[in-house]
Design a protein around this motif. Structure first.
Motif, PDB file in Angstrom:
ATOM      1  N   ARG A 280      15.279  26.706   5.769  1.00  0.00           N
ATOM      2  CA  ARG A 280      16.009  25.503   6.003  1.00  0.00           C
ATOM      3  C   ARG A 280      17.415  25.887   6.541  1.00  0.00           C
ATOM      4  O   ARG A 280      17.830  25.503   7.711  1.00  0.00           O
ATOM      5  CB  ARG A 280      16.280  24.340   4.888  1.00  0.00           C
ATOM      6  CG  ARG A 280      16.905  23.180   5.453  1.00  0.00           C
ATOM      7  CD  ARG A 280      17.463  22.322   4.182  1.00  0.00           C
ATOM      8  NE  ARG A 280      16.076  21.833   3.618  1.00  0.00           N
ATOM      9  CZ  ARG A 280      15.509  20.818   4.043  1.00  0.00           C
ATOM     10  NH1 ARG A 280      15.918  20.022   5.166  1.00  0.00           N
ATOM     11  NH2 ARG A 280      14.164  20.234   3.486  1.00  0.00           N
ATOM     12  N   ARG A 281      18.117  26.819   6.017  1.00  0.00           N
ATOM     13  CA  ARG A 281      19.370  27.236   6.434  1.00  0.00           C
ATOM     14  C   ARG A 281      19.202  27.964   7.747  1.00  0.00           C
ATOM     15  O   ARG A 281      20.056  27.821   8.661  1.00  0.00           O
ATOM     16  CB  ARG A 281      20.196  27.941   5.440  1.00  0.00           C
ATOM     17  CG  ARG A 281      21.605  28.400   5.871  1.00  0.00           C
ATOM     18  CD  ARG A 281      22.299  27.299   5.842  1.00  0.00           C
ATOM     19  NE  ARG A 281      22.415  26.390   4.648  1.00  0.00           N
ATOM     20  CZ  ARG A 281      23.098  26.510   3.538  1.00  0.00           C
ATOM     21  NH1 ARG A 281      24.172  27.537   3.506  1.00  0.00           N
ATOM     22  NH2 ARG A 281      22.989  25.795   2.592  1.00  0.00           N
ATOM     23  N   ALA A 282      18.191  28.808   7.780  1.00  0.00           N
ATOM     24  CA  ALA A 282      18.115  29.822   8.874  1.00  0.00           C
ATOM     25  C   ALA A 282      17.747  29.233  10.088  1.00  0.00           C
ATOM     26  O   ALA A 282      18.336  29.287  11.230  1.00  0.00           O
ATOM     27  CB  ALA A 282      16.907  30.942   8.823  1.00  0.00           C
ATOM     28  N   THR A 283      16.923  27.983  10.145  1.00  0.00           N
ATOM     29  CA  THR A 283      16.710  27.256  11.194  1.00  0.00           C
ATOM     30  C   THR A 283      17.801  26.352  11.457  1.00  0.00           C
ATOM     31  O   THR A 283      17.964  26.346  12.896  1.00  0.00           O
ATOM     32  CB  THR A 283      15.479  26.270  10.763  1.00  0.00           C
ATOM     33  OG1 THR A 283      14.428  26.858   9.991  1.00  0.00           O
ATOM     34  CG2 THR A 283      14.926  25.532  11.908  1.00  0.00           C
ATOM     35  N   ALA A 284      18.548  25.702  10.661  1.00  0.00           N
ATOM     36  CA  ALA A 284      19.808  25.164  11.018  1.00  0.00           C
ATOM     37  C   ALA A 284      20.693  25.873  11.911  1.00  0.00           C
ATOM     38  O   ALA A 284      21.341  25.421  12.962  1.00  0.00           O
ATOM     39  CB  ALA A 284      20.316  24.367   9.848  1.00  0.00           C
ATOM     40  N   TRP A 285      21.042  27.084  11.296  1.00  0.00           N
ATOM     41  CA  TRP A 285      22.189  27.946  11.872  1.00  0.00           C
ATOM     42  C   TRP A 285      21.563  28.552  13.187  1.00  0.00           C
ATOM     43  O   TRP A 285      21.981  28.607  14.048  1.00  0.00           O
ATOM     44  CB  TRP A 285      22.441  29.348  11.159  1.00  0.00           C
ATOM     45  CG  TRP A 285      23.194  28.843   9.775  1.00  0.00           C
ATOM     46  CD1 TRP A 285      23.287  27.915   9.170  1.00  0.00           C
ATOM     47  CD2 TRP A 285      23.669  29.661   9.209  1.00  0.00           C
ATOM     48  NE1 TRP A 285      24.051  27.617   8.080  1.00  0.00           N
ATOM     49  CE2 TRP A 285      24.510  29.074   7.767  1.00  0.00           C
ATOM     50  CE3 TRP A 285      24.020  31.266   9.136  1.00  0.00           C
ATOM     51  CZ2 TRP A 285      25.217  29.651   6.967  1.00  0.00           C
ATOM     52  CZ3 TRP A 285      24.738  31.936   7.998  1.00  0.00           C
ATOM     53  CH2 TRP A 285      25.513  31.060   6.943  1.00  0.00           C
ATOM     54  N   SER A 286      20.243  28.737  13.397  1.00  0.00           N
ATOM     55  CA  SER A 286      19.620  29.217  14.745  1.00  0.00           C
ATOM     56  C   SER A 286      19.833  28.051  15.687  1.00  0.00           C
ATOM     57  O   SER A 286      20.124  28.480  17.030  1.00  0.00           O
ATOM     58  CB  SER A 286      18.029  29.356  14.453  1.00  0.00           C
ATOM     59  OG  SER A 286      17.649  29.709  15.829  1.00  0.00           O
ATOM     60  N   ALA A 287      19.646  26.843  15.462  1.00  0.00           N
ATOM     61  CA  ALA A 287      19.819  25.555  16.327  1.00  0.00           C
ATOM     62  C   ALA A 287      21.097  25.330  16.588  1.00  0.00           C
ATOM     63  O   ALA A 287      21.548  25.117  17.751  1.00  0.00           O
ATOM     64  CB  ALA A 287      19.225  24.307  15.704  1.00  0.00           C
ATOM     65  N   ALA A 288      22.127  25.691  15.393  1.00  0.00           N
ATOM     66  CA  ALA A 288      23.576  25.547  15.858  1.00  0.00           C
ATOM     67  C   ALA A 288      24.337  26.592  16.743  1.00  0.00           C
ATOM     68  O   ALA A 288      25.091  26.361  17.637  1.00  0.00           O
ATOM     69  CB  ALA A 288      24.374  25.421  14.540  1.00  0.00           C
ATOM     70  N   ALA A 289      23.378  27.767  16.829  1.00  0.00           N
ATOM     71  CA  ALA A 289      23.804  28.988  17.743  1.00  0.00           C
ATOM     72  C   ALA A 289      23.378  28.413  19.394  1.00  0.00           C
ATOM     73  O   ALA A 289      24.238  28.768  20.080  1.00  0.00           O
ATOM     74  CB  ALA A 289      23.039  30.031  17.304  1.00  0.00           C
ATOM     75  N   VAL A 290      22.350  27.887  19.468  1.00  0.00           N
ATOM     76  CA  VAL A 290      22.017  27.229  20.739  1.00  0.00           C
ATOM     77  C   VAL A 290      23.162  26.413  21.410  1.00  0.00           C
ATOM     78  O   VAL A 290      23.374  26.411  22.667  1.00  0.00           O
ATOM     79  CB  VAL A 290      20.554  26.486  20.460  1.00  0.00           C
ATOM     80  CG1 VAL A 290      20.225  25.998  21.981  1.00  0.00           C
ATOM     81  CG2 VAL A 290      19.440  27.461  20.320  1.00  0.00           C
ATOM     82  N   LEU A 291      23.789  25.796  20.520  1.00  0.00           N
ATOM     83  CA  LEU A 291      24.619  24.992  21.260  1.00  0.00           C
ATOM     84  C   LEU A 291      25.997  25.347  21.574  1.00  0.00           C
ATOM     85  O   LEU A 291      27.063  24.919  22.132  1.00  0.00           O
ATOM     86  CB  LEU A 291      25.341  23.801  20.189  1.00  0.00           C
ATOM     87  CG  LEU A 291      24.024  22.979  19.650  1.00  0.00           C
ATOM     88  CD1 LEU A 291      24.523  21.946  18.541  1.00  0.00           C
ATOM     89  CD2 LEU A 291      23.396  22.134  20.772  1.00  0.00           C
TER      90      LEU A 291
END
Length: 317
Positions: A280-291
């Motif tokens: 969950r945390r890895a997916t959220a941080w990954s998505a936040a990096a795209v921004l």
């Protein structure tokens, strides 16, 4: 908190150009690029440091580009140690199409290091692991030409000798070697995973790495989000994704996911019951990096993104 040690054997100056539409074969007028010291392990260290976790980034640098690299990374405030080498540090170019929403990346291959320079890098890793402050060792990125075939397996052994987990994010034969060495977590993307294993599906490919000796395989799967496979759960895997994909610059998304996993492992989250939380945390941080405009940082919206994730367990025959 335990320290995250990252090793980047083939770092680069990352140049990010933002272009309002790309037409093949045409000329384009662009602004000054964003230039920063990069490489997958350095991006991992940047993200973890941004969120207040202790880090130490290790990398070889050399030549005029290496001097530029060293100056920029000093200004970042990220704790690091750079090992001087004769070879010129490479460059990586990202062309971010702000109209089409696509990013094209051009990576220089890198130059060979001398045997004594590989030994100096290994010695720096041993020194960083000495004592009781290290919580996880992360090896990330491609290897330059002529690199020792056992570079990543050696990192795994050094981590285990120090009593800490080893995370490896690489591709090709190197990820197979890391799996055979018993890496605690591997983080390929879907293309890297299929190419390295020559399997026909992500599930069979991840299980192949686990059969070789890896404990956990975390896979970036594009629009499908992220998948987590664990050696103790042969009957299925976990999946996490946002309701809708994000548009932006995905250059450092995988590195942000590795940072999240490294933080979790450094803080003792090594049990099978911790895997959904890591995913969950890895997916959220990954998505936040795209921004964000460049690799090595994540948006403060990562907590909101985590709350939106759809997490599920997928059983397999």
């Amino acid at each position: 908190m335990k320290r995250i040690i990252t090793v980047t054997p083939n770092p680069a100056i990352d140049l990010s150009y933002h272009v309002a539409g790309i037409t093949p074969g045409a000329s384009h007028r662009i602004g000054t690029p964003l230039s920063r010291a990069g490489g997958k392990g350095l991006n991992v260290a940047r993200v973890a440091h941004q969120l207040g976790h202790p880090v130490l980034a290790l990398a070889p640098t050399g030549g005029a580009v290496g001097a530029e690299f060293a100056a920029e990374f000093r200004n970042s405030g990220v704790p690091h140690r750079l090992i001087p080498v004769a070879a010129e540090t490479r460059r990586s170019i990202a062309l971010v199409d702000t109209v089409g929403g696509e990013t094209s990346i051009f990576n220089e291959e890198g130059s060979p290091l001398r045997p004594a320079e590989w030994q100096a890098l290994a010695a720096a890793v041993v020194e960083a692991l000495d004592g009781h402050g290290a919580g996880v060792l992360v090896g990330s990125g491609s290897l330059p030409p002529g690199a020792p075939a056992d570079f990543y397996p050696a990192l795994v052994r050094l981590a285990h000798d120090a009593g800490i987990p080893a995370v490896v994010d690489t591709s090709g034969p190197a990820i197979i070697a890391a799996a055979r060495a018993g890496a605690d977590l591997l983080k390929p993307n879907n293309h890297e995973l299929l190419d390295a294993t020559r399997e026909s599906s992500l599930e069979s490919a991840a299980r192949h790495l686990i059969a070789l000796g890896a404990k956990t395989v975390l896979v970036s799967a594009g629009a499908e989000g992220m998948l987590a496979f664990h050696h103790a759960t042969p009957g299925g895997y976990w999946s996490a994704r946002l309701p809708e994909p994000l548009s932006g610059n995905p250059t450092g998304a995988g590195d942000a996911a590795v940072a999240a996993a490294a933080v979790a492992l450094a803080n003792g989250m090594t049990d099978i019951t911790d895997i959904p939380g890591i995913l969950r945390r890895a997916t959220a941080w990954s998505a936040a990096a795209v921004l964000m405009p460049a690799a090595g940082e994540i948006s403060p919206l990562h907590t909101d993104l985590e709350s939106q994730l759809i997490l599920s367990w997928k059983e397999t025959p």
